[in-house]
Design a protein around this motif. Structure first.
Motif, mmCIF file in Angstrom:
data_model
loop_
_atom_site.group_PDB
_atom_site.id
_atom_site.type_symbol
_atom_site.label_atom_id
_atom_site.label_comp_id
_atom_site.label_asym_id
_atom_site.label_seq_id
_atom_site.Cartn_x
_atom_site.Cartn_y
_atom_site.Cartn_z
ATOM 1 N N ILE A 1 -17.293 72.653 -21.395
ATOM 2 C CA ILE A 1 -16.270 72.700 -20.347
ATOM 3 C C ILE A 1 -16.015 74.147 -19.933
ATOM 4 C CG2 ILE A 1 -13.889 72.120 -19.757
ATOM 5 C CD1 ILE A 1 -14.010 69.888 -21.827
ATOM 6 N N LEU A 2 -16.014 75.053 -20.907
ATOM 7 C CA LEU A 2 -15.844 76.471 -20.600
ATOM 8 C C LEU A 2 -16.986 76.981 -19.730
ATOM 9 C CD1 LEU A 2 -14.296 79.119 -21.026
ATOM 10 C CD2 LEU A 2 -15.584 79.440 -23.148
ATOM 11 N N TYR A 3 -18.186 76.528 -20.017
ATOM 12 C CA TYR A 3 -19.337 76.873 -19.176
ATOM 13 C C TYR A 3 -19.135 76.371 -17.746
ATOM 14 C CZ TYR A 3 -23.850 75.906 -16.960
ATOM 15 O OH TYR A 3 -24.865 75.785 -16.050
ATOM 16 N N TRP A 4 -18.648 75.156 -17.599
ATOM 17 C CA TRP A 4 -18.490 74.555 -16.267
ATOM 18 C C TRP A 4 -17.390 75.265 -15.475
ATOM 19 C CZ3 TRP A 4 -21.934 71.997 -13.869
ATOM 20 C CH2 TRP A 4 -21.625 71.276 -12.721
ATOM 21 N N VAL A 5 -16.287 75.630 -16.136
ATOM 22 C CA VAL A 5 -15.217 76.369 -15.462
ATOM 23 C C VAL A 5 -15.727 77.727 -14.990
ATOM 24 C CG1 VAL A 5 -12.985 77.506 -15.801
ATOM 25 C CG2 VAL A 5 -13.333 75.186 -16.647
ATOM 26 N N THR A 6 -16.492 78.387 -15.841
ATOM 27 C CA THR A 6 -17.025 79.703 -15.478
ATOM 28 C C THR A 6 -17.957 79.617 -14.282
ATOM 29 O OG1 THR A 6 -16.917 80.374 -17.808
ATOM 30 C CG2 THR A 6 -18.233 81.735 -16.348
ATOM 31 N N THR A 7 -18.838 78.634 -14.264
ATOM 32 C CA THR A 7 -19.784 78.519 -13.145
ATOM 33 C C THR A 7 -19.064 78.126 -11.859
ATOM 34 O OG1 THR A 7 -21.995 77.713 -12.557
ATOM 35 C CG2 THR A 7 -20.450 76.084 -13.399
ATOM 36 N N ASN A 8 -17.966 77.342 -11.958
ATOM 37 C CA ASN A 8 -17.179 77.008 -10.769
ATOM 38 C C ASN A 8 -16.499 78.248 -10.194
ATOM 39 O OD1 ASN A 8 -17.825 74.320 -10.765
ATOM 40 N ND2 ASN A 8 -15.898 73.612 -11.622
ATOM 41 N N LEU A 9 -15.924 79.060 -11.067
ATOM 42 C CA LEU A 9 -15.272 80.290 -10.609
ATOM 43 C C LEU A 9 -16.284 81.236 -9.987
ATOM 44 C CD1 LEU A 9 -12.804 80.925 -13.581
ATOM 45 C CD2 LEU A 9 -12.213 80.171 -11.265
ATOM 46 N N TRP A 10 -17.456 81.318 -10.579
ATOM 47 C CA TRP A 10 -18.511 82.177 -10.017
ATOM 48 C C TRP A 10 -18.904 81.682 -8.625
ATOM 49 C CZ3 TRP A 10 -21.151 86.551 -11.790
ATOM 50 C CH2 TRP A 10 -22.278 86.909 -11.047
ATOM 51 N N THR A 11 -19.113 80.377 -8.482
ATOM 52 C CA THR A 11 -19.502 79.810 -7.190
ATOM 53 C C THR A 11 -18.420 80.044 -6.149
ATOM 54 O OG1 THR A 11 -20.798 78.096 -8.320
ATOM 55 C CG2 THR A 11 -20.233 77.710 -6.008
ATOM 56 N N LEU A 12 -17.168 79.873 -6.545
ATOM 57 C CA LEU A 12 -16.047 80.064 -5.626
ATOM 58 C C LEU A 12 -16.016 81.501 -5.110
ATOM 59 C CD1 LEU A 12 -13.662 78.362 -4.502
ATOM 60 C CD2 LEU A 12 -12.272 79.290 -6.344
ATOM 61 N N GLY A 13 -16.120 82.455 -6.016
ATOM 62 C CA GLY A 13 -16.115 83.851 -5.612
ATOM 63 C C GLY A 13 -17.348 84.238 -4.825
ATOM 64 N N GLN A 14 -18.488 83.688 -5.196
ATOM 65 C CA GLN A 14 -19.743 84.002 -4.510
ATOM 66 C C GLN A 14 -19.723 83.508 -3.072
ATOM 67 O OE1 GLN A 14 -24.028 83.972 -6.462
ATOM 68 N NE2 GLN A 14 -23.468 81.932 -5.851
ATOM 69 N N GLN A 15 -19.243 82.280 -2.869
ATOM 70 C CA GLN A 15 -19.151 81.744 -1.510
ATOM 71 C C GLN A 15 -18.155 82.530 -0.666
ATOM 72 O OE1 GLN A 15 -20.267 76.999 -2.229
ATOM 73 N NE2 GLN A 15 -18.161 77.604 -1.870
ATOM 74 N N HIS A 16 -17.020 82.883 -1.265
ATOM 75 C CA HIS A 16 -16.023 83.663 -0.531
ATOM 76 C C HIS A 16 -16.595 85.016 -0.126
ATOM 77 C CE1 HIS A 16 -12.057 85.164 0.620
ATOM 78 N NE2 HIS A 16 -12.351 86.268 -0.050
ATOM 79 N N TRP A 17 -17.318 85.640 -1.026
ATOM 80 C CA TRP A 17 -17.948 86.936 -0.726
ATOM 81 C C TRP A 17 -18.923 86.814 0.437
ATOM 82 C CZ3 TRP A 17 -23.267 87.760 -1.332
ATOM 83 C CH2 TRP A 17 -23.697 89.062 -1.099
ATOM 84 N N PHE A 18 -19.744 85.768 0.422
ATOM 85 C CA PHE A 18 -20.756 85.616 1.479
ATOM 86 C C PHE A 18 -20.110 85.237 2.807
ATOM 87 C CE2 PHE A 18 -23.909 83.407 4.005
ATOM 88 C CZ PHE A 18 -25.024 84.210 3.866
#
Length: 316
Positions: free
Chosen positions: A234-251
């Motif tokens: 679950i910790l892995y999944w939360v981390t990858t969601n946060l990464w995706t959220l920030g990555q999309q916002h950046w792009f």
């Protein structure tokens, strides 16, 4: 259920976990929850950096689809009574423009084997099995690690006896797991919402718009299934969601969606710096030195000649 043909990937993931954990163990106790939390977060970040080129390819394909949106709308109006012909023309337009509607699936497909491998390795640790190249000391270290009072190898539906055998209190463990699942559900919703909003703004008359809205509100429910996953997963999944959220916002902030006016002209707004600009403001430009004053030009008028020396004048 373990897939035998992926044993090489399970071993590779377990080896990377061993290396990262050994690195953090040089200054953090090996059985610490902080050590194992940082190990999983670091593994997630490394994996996302590995598939970052696929993300950029996905975004470029999406951007091309945005540029082709006005032409797609014209085709939908032109062949609104012939869906088969409309789909053929739209796909032909995408092929000629170099856009791939399925490009958005690439990052998900690429990280799915890693997710399965993480699930398998963490399950082996939870079952106290020494497998995939891990030694007994590493397995014991992971089983003894607690994150905010919850064992890394615990699941929400584990019995009280199983949780107590991991050295934790059942009630506290279930509360922590429920909180992590709630965070996972929230970040999943925000990630899908961010993508769907841009897609709907890109193609307002998209016939799949209603289905996308439904998917946006259903997607958080999938996180409920993670109640049967180990806390580490679950910790892995939360981390990858946060990464995706920030990555999309950046792009998205640096590549604004093209705007189509009533005449069909496409214009691209100026890029922004996203939420970071709103928090700290735009950086001030360096003060430019004042230019040196230009030298004053003095025009010299020729001296007026006496009348007697002028051409054609008569002597008196």
């Amino acid at each position: 259920m373990e897939l035998p043909f992926l044993n090489w990937l399970y071993t590779a993931v377990a080896q990377v976990i061993t290396w990262i954990h050994a690195g953090y163990s040089t200054f953090i106790p090996s059985s610490s929850g902080l050590n194992w939390a940082l190990t999983i977060i670091t593994l997630t970040v490394l994996m996302r950096l590995l598939i970052f080129p696929l993300f950029m390819k996905q975004m470029r394909s999406s951007r091309k689809m945005q540029e082709l949106a006005p032409k797609v709308q014209e085709l939908r109006k032109k062949y609104k009574n012939d869906k088969q012909r409309m789909n053929q023309e739209v796909m032909r337009l995408y092929q000629e423009g170099g856009a791939n509607p399925l490009g958005g699936c690439l990052p998900i497909v690429a990280q799915f084997p890693i997710f399965i491998s993480m699930f398998t390795v963490l399950r082996a640790i939870a079952e106290d099995r020494v497998a995939f190249g891990m030694d007994k000391a590493l397995v014991d270290s992971a089983r003894a690690a607690h994150v905010i009072g919850a064992p890394l190898a615990a699941k929400f539906f584990d019995s009280s006896e199983v949780i107590q055998s991991l050295g934790a209190q059942p009630v506290m463990t279930k509360i922590v797991l429920a909180c992590f699942v709630a965070i996972s559900s929230c970040t999943t919703f925000l990630t899908v919402r961010q993508s769907v909003k841009r897609s709907m703004a890109q193609m307002p008359d998209n016939p799949m718009a209603q289905q996308q809205k439904i998917l946006m509100y259903i997607s958080p429910l999938f996180a409920v299934f993670s109640l049967n996953f180990q806390l580490g997963l679950i910790l892995y999944w939360v981390t990858t969601n946060l990464w995706t959220l920030g990555q999309q916002h950046w792009f998205y902030s640096r590549h604004p969606m093209p705007v189509v006016d009533e005449k069909g002209n496409v214009t691209t707004p100026e890029p922004t710096n996203g939420i970071f600009t709103k928090l700290v403001g735009k950086p001030k430009a360096a003060a430019q030195p004042e230019p040196a004053p230009a030298p004053k030009i003095v025009r010299q008028q020729p001296a007026r000649q006496p009348r007697s020396k002028r051409t054609g004048s008569k002597k008196s």
